[in-house]
Design an enzyme around this catalytic site. Sequence first.
Site, PDB file in Angstrom:
ATOM      1  CE  LYS A 146      -4.020   1.646   2.274  1.00 27.24           C
ATOM      2  NZ  LYS A 146      -5.294   1.919   1.168  1.00 27.24           N
ATOM      3  CD  GLU A 179      -6.584  -3.673  -6.236  1.00 22.15           C
ATOM      4  OE1 GLU A 179      -7.108  -3.571  -4.640  1.00 22.15           O
ATOM      5  OE2 GLU A 179      -5.533  -3.274  -6.709  1.00 22.15           O
ATOM      6  CG  LEU A 204      -4.319  -3.154  -0.749  1.00 21.13           C
ATOM      7  CD1 LEU A 204      -2.842  -2.578  -0.595  1.00 21.13           C
ATOM      8  CD2 LEU A 204      -5.061  -1.936  -0.670  1.00 21.13           C
TER       9      LEU A 204
HETATM   10  N1  PMP Z   1      -7.735  -2.363  -3.741  1.00 24.01           N
HETATM   11  C1  PMP Z   1      -6.793  -0.266  -3.491  1.00 24.01           C
HETATM   12  C2  PMP Z   1      -6.399  -0.003  -4.936  1.00 24.01           C
HETATM   13  C3  PMP Z   1      -7.058   0.372  -2.481  1.00 24.01           C
HETATM   14  O1  PMP Z   1      -6.240   2.239  -3.115  1.00 24.01           O
HETATM   15  C4  PMP Z   1      -8.047   0.337  -1.324  1.00 24.01           C
HETATM   16  C5  PMP Z   1      -8.431   1.264  -0.835  1.00 24.01           C
HETATM   17  N2  PMP Z   1      -7.184   1.685   0.016  1.00 24.01           N
HETATM   18  C6  PMP Z   1      -8.673  -1.031  -1.462  1.00 24.01           C
HETATM   19  C7  PMP Z   1      -8.719  -1.594  -2.884  1.00 24.01           C
HETATM   20  C8  PMP Z   1      -9.720  -1.402  -0.212  1.00 24.01           C
HETATM   21  O2  PMP Z   1      -8.991  -1.996   0.661  1.00 24.01           O
HETATM   22  P1  PMP Z   1      -9.726  -1.674   1.774  1.00 24.01           P
HETATM   23  O3  PMP Z   1     -10.380  -1.971   2.069  1.00 24.01           O
HETATM   24  O4  PMP Z   1      -8.496  -1.359   2.936  1.00 24.01           O
HETATM   25  O5  PMP Z   1      -9.973  -0.198   2.063  1.00 24.01           O
END
Ligand code: PMP
Length: 286
Positions: A146, A179, A204
């Site tokens: 991240k 995604e 992610l």
């Molecule tokens: N994919 C990406 C590329 C993201 O930036 C995020 C949000 N930060 C998510 C998925 C979702 O992750 P989370 O549920 O941890 O917010």
Amino acid sequence: MSRIAYVNGRYVPHREARVHVEDRGYQFADAVYEVIGIVNGRFLDEEPHLDRLDSSLKELRIAWPIGRPALKLVLREVARRNHVSNGLVYFQVSRGVARRDFGFPKRTRPSLVVTARWTPPVSADPGAGVAVITVPDIRWKRVDIKTTGLLGGALGKQKAREQGAYEAWQVDDKGMVTEGTSSNAWIVTAAGELVTRPTGNEILAGITRQTVKKVAADLQLTVIERPFTVAEAQAAREAFMTSATSYVTPIVRIDGRPVSDGKPGDVARRLRAEYLRAVTAVEPFM
Ligand code: PMP
């Protein structure tokens, strides 16, 4: 009301919050971050977000700027000072400030920045749902970390906005959805099974995705982790997205084509309500 940010040990007015021009986050996106949603004075999934911060930092060999218990105090303090009982906290750790050179500097202290932002109180009712467009996934090959290197996603999100859509689903070279630009992608098949792409280097590992998997299991729903195409999603019974700040949000149009009748589906509605119930069953911090 004036906003307050935390920068390397100090609480400062938001408009004066700054890091040095040679911060490696600024020059190399050599930085990682997290966003935690806040609902009714509660942090959603705080521990898993801190666990993921730990793994992002380990991947890049950046040390924790302060200890985990201290960071938890700072997150609460920033939320409190900004009177954010609904919204989010954003926190970022960079490798720190050093003379510009691609290799890692020897002695540099990591930088920590924390901000909080207010949003309207969340409703279990998803409203009308949202539209997504699809774009080629042009990001680097380690999007499982991240990092603040988010330009690929930013370009996709901008294209979505210009086309009146809420999110862009990114598509790999084989035509499979990876995604959203800031969310994970899901569909519900005609048989009522939930499908989402398995974790790996191409997406992610969303914390909301992980919690929704557990909520789905509690509801006796089947989750299958496999890639799916845009055409399969357009023909699916339902589609939805998950993220810390969108929770579970139904998707009702994909590239202009309605999903089913173009209204939020029952599975996404139930998951949103159950997810919010599950993650708010913790002690409030304010
Ligand atoms: N994919 C990406 C590329 C993201 O930036 C995020 C949000 N930060 C998510 C998925 C979702 O992750 P989370 O549920 O941890 O917010």
